[in-house]
Design a protein around this motif. Structure first.
Motif, PDB file in Angstrom:
ATOM      1  N   GLY A  66      -8.492   6.424  -9.172  1.00 25.64           N
ATOM      2  CA  GLY A  66      -7.258   6.529  -9.832  1.00 25.64           C
ATOM      3  C   GLY A  66      -6.152   7.707  -9.400  1.00 25.64           C
ATOM      4  N   SER A  67      -6.626   8.548  -8.636  1.00 24.52           N
ATOM      5  CA  SER A  67      -5.953   9.594  -8.193  1.00 24.52           C
ATOM      6  C   SER A  67      -5.458   9.253  -6.614  1.00 24.52           C
ATOM      7  N   PHE A  68      -4.624  10.455  -6.268  1.00 25.74           N
ATOM      8  CA  PHE A  68      -4.307  10.377  -4.609  1.00 25.74           C
ATOM      9  C   PHE A  68      -4.899  11.480  -4.102  1.00 25.74           C
TER      10      PHE A  68
ATOM     11  N   GLN B 150      -3.459   8.645  -0.167  1.00 31.54           N
ATOM     12  CA  GLN B 150      -3.382   7.285  -0.849  1.00 31.54           C
ATOM     13  C   GLN B 150      -4.077   7.318  -2.212  1.00 31.54           C
ATOM     14  N   HIS B 151      -3.901   6.209  -2.840  1.00 32.87           N
ATOM     15  CA  HIS B 151      -4.522   5.644  -4.143  1.00 32.87           C
ATOM     16  C   HIS B 151      -5.974   5.729  -3.877  1.00 32.87           C
ATOM     17  N   GLN B 152      -6.774   6.373  -4.688  1.00 34.35           N
ATOM     18  CA  GLN B 152      -8.257   6.295  -4.292  1.00 34.35           C
ATOM     19  C   GLN B 152      -8.633   5.558  -5.497  1.00 34.35           C
TER      20      GLN B 152
ATOM     21  N   GLN C 248       0.987  -1.283  -0.091  1.00 33.79           N
ATOM     22  CA  GLN C 248       0.089  -0.173  -0.035  1.00 33.79           C
ATOM     23  C   GLN C 248       0.731   1.119  -0.110  1.00 33.79           C
ATOM     24  N   THR C 249       0.661   2.105  -0.859  1.00 36.41           N
ATOM     25  CA  THR C 249       1.677   3.203  -1.258  1.00 36.41           C
ATOM     26  C   THR C 249       0.857   4.605  -0.372  1.00 36.41           C
TER      27      THR C 249
END
Length: 363
Positions: A100-102, A95-97, A63-64
């Motif tokens: 597709g965006s953060f 975090q990555h939603q 998880q980024t």
């Protein structure tokens, strides 16, 4: 020729004047230095704006998390005895939603806002919101620029929440080989403002520093004055040997929230004679740590920032100082726990700044 009486009169005049002239010359040449420095104007202290800014990427178990922080610090001296200091924390965790965006929250906290009165060389009185002196990481190593590894130690949340109240702290030499430092504090009920929460507790920390080996050892204690009214205690160690560019730090903490330890070593490669310019800027770090669950639920532990279960973790890292005030950092760690094992990668860049807010004009 001149009359003899004129020479005799001149000789008698020089006999009177010469001792006075010699005295004036000796006074000017042999006067102690402080006779001059006492009249030199003193410089007026000015406020300083300092702090750190960092952009870090964490990858935990696949998880980024993109972490951005801005931590301004302001110091305002008021005369020779008073100092007002404060640090804020603005942190965005993205975090990555699914889109597709953060995205994610931006947290704002007031870490401390305190007034310090320097009563004498051995005692400083502090009032306001201050960092709780439990262990050493919270007070001395927390800023991104100072810490050698960016991930927090597992036990950091134990008894280190900021305090709202008063504190006495200072230090004194026992002899040429031993110095003692201390801090005693009391925290009142939280004032009910988001971002400045605290709890009621009392506590203290004491340490012994040996200037010869550059070694410090100490202990901390805290008593909660609300809810379960539990005790917490801890020990710390810091060592910077003179012979090698090594910095060692360690802590142990125990409370009803759990217990554990961490030990960390950071070695600057300045003694290597291969590509010396790059080696002087490079620092290698290793940390070993363990956390043991306490008398609280896993959900309560996670809400405090502690692991959900007993865990062990080893971290390796490297810091490269591009220039004074700017470094790139990276680390790898693996956590082993009954709740699951995972890898943790960190990479980022950290900037430190310092700006005087005025000119130190003579008083």
């Amino acid at each position: 020729m001149f009359p003899l009486c004129n020479f005799e009169s001149l000789r008698r005049q020089w006999q009177k004047v010469l001792p006075r002239l010699i005295g004036v010359v000796l006074l000017q040449c042999c006067a102690p230095p402080f006779a001059v420095t006492q009249t030199a104007p003193a410089e007026r202290p000015v406020p300083i704006l300092s702090g750190t800014a960092g952009f870090l990427t964490y990858v935990n178990g696949g998880q980024t998390l993109l972490d951005t922080q801005f931590n301004p610090v302001i110091l305002v001296p008021l005369g020779e005895k008073w100092l007002v200091e404060s640090r804020g924390e603005f942190e965005g965790q993205f975090q990555h939603q699914p889109s597709g965006s953060f995205g994610g929250p931006v947290d704002k906290h007031l870490d401390y806002l305190q007034a310090d009165y320097i009563a004498n060389p051995y005692v400083t009185v502090t009032a306001g919101r201050f960092l709780t002196p439990f262990g050493i990481f919270n007070e001395r190593l927390y800023p991104e620029w100072i810490r050698a590894l960016q991930p927090d130690p597992l036990i950091l949340p134990i008894s280190t929440a900021s305090s709202d109240g008063a504190m006495l702290r200072g230090g004194f030499p026992v002899n040429a080989a031993v110095d003692v430092n201390y801090a005693a504090y009391v925290s009142m009920t939280s004032i009910g403002v988001n971002g400045v929460e605290s709890e009621r507790h009392v506590g203290g920390r004491a340490g012994i520093f040996l200037p010869g080996p550059r070694l410090e050892v100490g202990a901390s204690w805290q008593k909660v004055l609300q809810d379960d009214r539990k005790n917490a205690f801890g020990f710390h160690m810091a060592w910077q040997p003179r012979a090698v560019p090594l910095s060692m730090h360690s802590e142990f903490a125990r409370s009803n929230q759990g217990s554990g330890y961490w030990i960390e070593g950071a070695y600057r490669l300045s003694q290597l004679h291969v590509i010396e310019r790059e080696m002087r800027r490079t620092e290698l770090v290793v940390r070993q740590q363990q956390y043991f669950s306490g008398n609280i639920s896993s959900d309560a532990a996670q809400s405090l920032g502690l692991p959900a279960a007993t865990a062990s973790e080893t971290d390796f890292g490297v810091n490269y100082f591009l220039k004074d005030g700017l470094k790139v950092t990276g680390s790898y760690g693996r956590q082993l726990s009954s709740a699951g094992n995972f890898n943790q990668w960190t990479v980022g860049i950290v900037y430190r700044f310092l700006v005087p807010l005025g000119k130190g004009d003579a008083q």
